[in-house]
Design an enzyme around this catalytic site. Structure first.
Site, PDB file in Angstrom:
ATOM      1  N   TYR A 152       9.607   0.796   1.815  1.00  0.00           N
ATOM      2  CA  TYR A 152       9.870   0.864   3.061  1.00  0.00           C
ATOM      3  C   TYR A 152       8.860   1.860   3.724  1.00  0.00           C
ATOM      4  O   TYR A 152       8.226   1.668   4.608  1.00  0.00           O
ATOM      5  CB  TYR A 152      11.105   1.651   3.192  1.00  0.00           C
ATOM      6  CG  TYR A 152      11.366   2.138   4.659  1.00  0.00           C
ATOM      7  CD1 TYR A 152      11.735   1.235   5.748  1.00  0.00           C
ATOM      8  CD2 TYR A 152      11.363   3.505   5.160  1.00  0.00           C
ATOM      9  CE1 TYR A 152      11.874   1.789   7.282  1.00  0.00           C
ATOM     10  CE2 TYR A 152      11.359   4.020   6.234  1.00  0.00           C
ATOM     11  CZ  TYR A 152      11.629   2.801   7.477  1.00  0.00           C
ATOM     12  OH  TYR A 152      11.842   3.547   8.720  1.00  0.00           O
ATOM     13  N   SER A 181       6.921   5.575  11.078  1.00  0.00           N
ATOM     14  CA  SER A 181       8.219   6.359  10.674  1.00  0.00           C
ATOM     15  C   SER A 181       7.832   7.715  10.166  1.00  0.00           C
ATOM     16  O   SER A 181       6.580   7.883   9.580  1.00  0.00           O
ATOM     17  CB  SER A 181       8.879   5.610   9.660  1.00  0.00           C
ATOM     18  OG  SER A 181       9.746   6.244   8.898  1.00  0.00           O
ATOM     19  N   LYS A 217       5.758   1.255   6.501  1.00  0.00           N
ATOM     20  CA  LYS A 217       5.642   1.883   7.770  1.00  0.00           C
ATOM     21  C   LYS A 217       4.186   2.433   7.770  1.00  0.00           C
ATOM     22  O   LYS A 217       3.650   2.747   8.871  1.00  0.00           O
ATOM     23  CB  LYS A 217       6.816   3.020   7.915  1.00  0.00           C
ATOM     24  CG  LYS A 217       8.055   2.451   8.158  1.00  0.00           C
ATOM     25  CD  LYS A 217       8.051   1.606   9.637  1.00  0.00           C
ATOM     26  CE  LYS A 217       9.331   1.055  10.028  1.00  0.00           C
ATOM     27  NZ  LYS A 217       9.117   0.537  11.233  1.00  0.00           N
TER      28      LYS A 217
END
Length: 310
Positions: free
Chosen positions: A175, A150, A179
């Site tokens: 998050y 990401s 990633k």
């Protein structure tokens, strides 16, 4: 290297598995792979949504060869059951690790195993699945693992020292760290495969891809798969002015990493203009390639899941 995302090379006779394939990037990755003539297994948590995705692909890709299995990457029992089914495949040419939580909970939540839920879903479950399905990849010459990274890895600096975020939880950090972990895992997996003598173009290769800034409102509407509201369409069209793209285009780097015969293990693919564009080879963050970060992450992950076979 040139790559035409509108004309993929034939993959007839090959098999690919895409986790989280019923919507978003996972759906379009599956649809594009199916259009090459390959058999695509949609590994999804929700069987009803999986059926909708199967119907959509069959309607949009005449003659598509697709099937589905149930997989909840946040549930170790589900991962083991799904892996057992995948080991029955005659060959496994590509394992695309796509499933994940994009919008984390505001307050910290944990999985049944007690792990922070975003970490479990986006990373730990995929590590577990890859370890269990490695025998199928090893018996398929030229197979690949593609881990989904990401842009968030460029926006948060973390050496993953506080994986579980037991203190100082933030959904955004959860998050981003998940990633970063996925990217570290993807690159480290390729190094370990090579060291074990089972990597390289004739063995199993591991690559990493990121989708840029891909949003639902710029994505084609598909019943049961992508049905953004009018306000979302409006808002996302405004984001298109500052670099966003549809998730159909966001799937391109993943598909290139899975299919391009010139691509090699340990490479990183993303949109040409970082947030959007045709897929090109790119440079990941230093942390993603750091061997000391990888060694630390790998040992801790094995303690939380299982020993990896290489």
């Amino acid at each position: 290297m040139s790559w035409d995302p509108h004309h993929f090379p034939s993959q007839s006779g090959k098999s690919f598995v895409v986790t989280g394939a019923n919507a978003g990037l996972g759906y379009f990755t599956s649809e594009q792979l199916a259009a090459t003539g390959a058999h695509v297994v949609l590994a999804c948590r929700n069987p009803v949504r999986a059926d909708a995705a199967l119907a959509a692909i069959r309607g949009r890709v005449p003659g598509a060869s697709v099937s589905a299995i149930t997989l909840d990457v946040a549930d170790a029992d589900s991962v083991r059951a799904a892996a057992a089914l995948l080991l029955e495949l005659p060959r496994l040419d590509g394992l695309v690790l796509n499933a994940g939580i994009v919008h984390p909970p505001r307050k910290r939540e944990v999985s049944a195993a007690g792990n922070e839920i975003v970490l479990e879903t986006n990373y730990l479950g995929h590590f577990h699945l890859t370890a269990l399905t490695l025998p199928a990849l090893l018996r398929t010459p030229g197979s690949r693992v593609v881990a989904l990274g990401s842009l968030a890895t460029r926006l948060v600096v973390s050496r993953l020292d506080n994986l579980q975020l037991a203190t100082g939880y933030s959904g955004w950090v959860a998050y981003a760290q998940s990633k970063i972990a996925m990217q570290v895992f993807g690159f480290e997996l390729d190094r370990r495969l090579r060291l074990a003598g089972v990597g390289g173009p004739d063995g199993v290769q591991s690559l990493v891809a990121h989708p840029g800034y891909s949003v639902s409102g710029l994505t084609p509407g598909i019943r049961g798969v992508n049905e953004p509201s009018r306000p979302q369409r409006f808002a996302d069209n405004l984001q298109g002015l500052i670099g966003a793209q549809g998730k159909d285009h966001g799937a391109w780097p993943t598909v290139r990493a899975a299919l391009d015969t010139d691509a090699r293990g340990g490479e990183y693919y993303g949109p040409r203009y970082l947030t959007r564009g045709v897929p090109t080879r790119q440079q990941p963050t230093d942390t993603s390639l750091d061997p000391s970060v990888a060694a630390n992450l790998w040992s801790r992950t094995e303690r939380l899941t299982l020993p990896f076979p290489v």
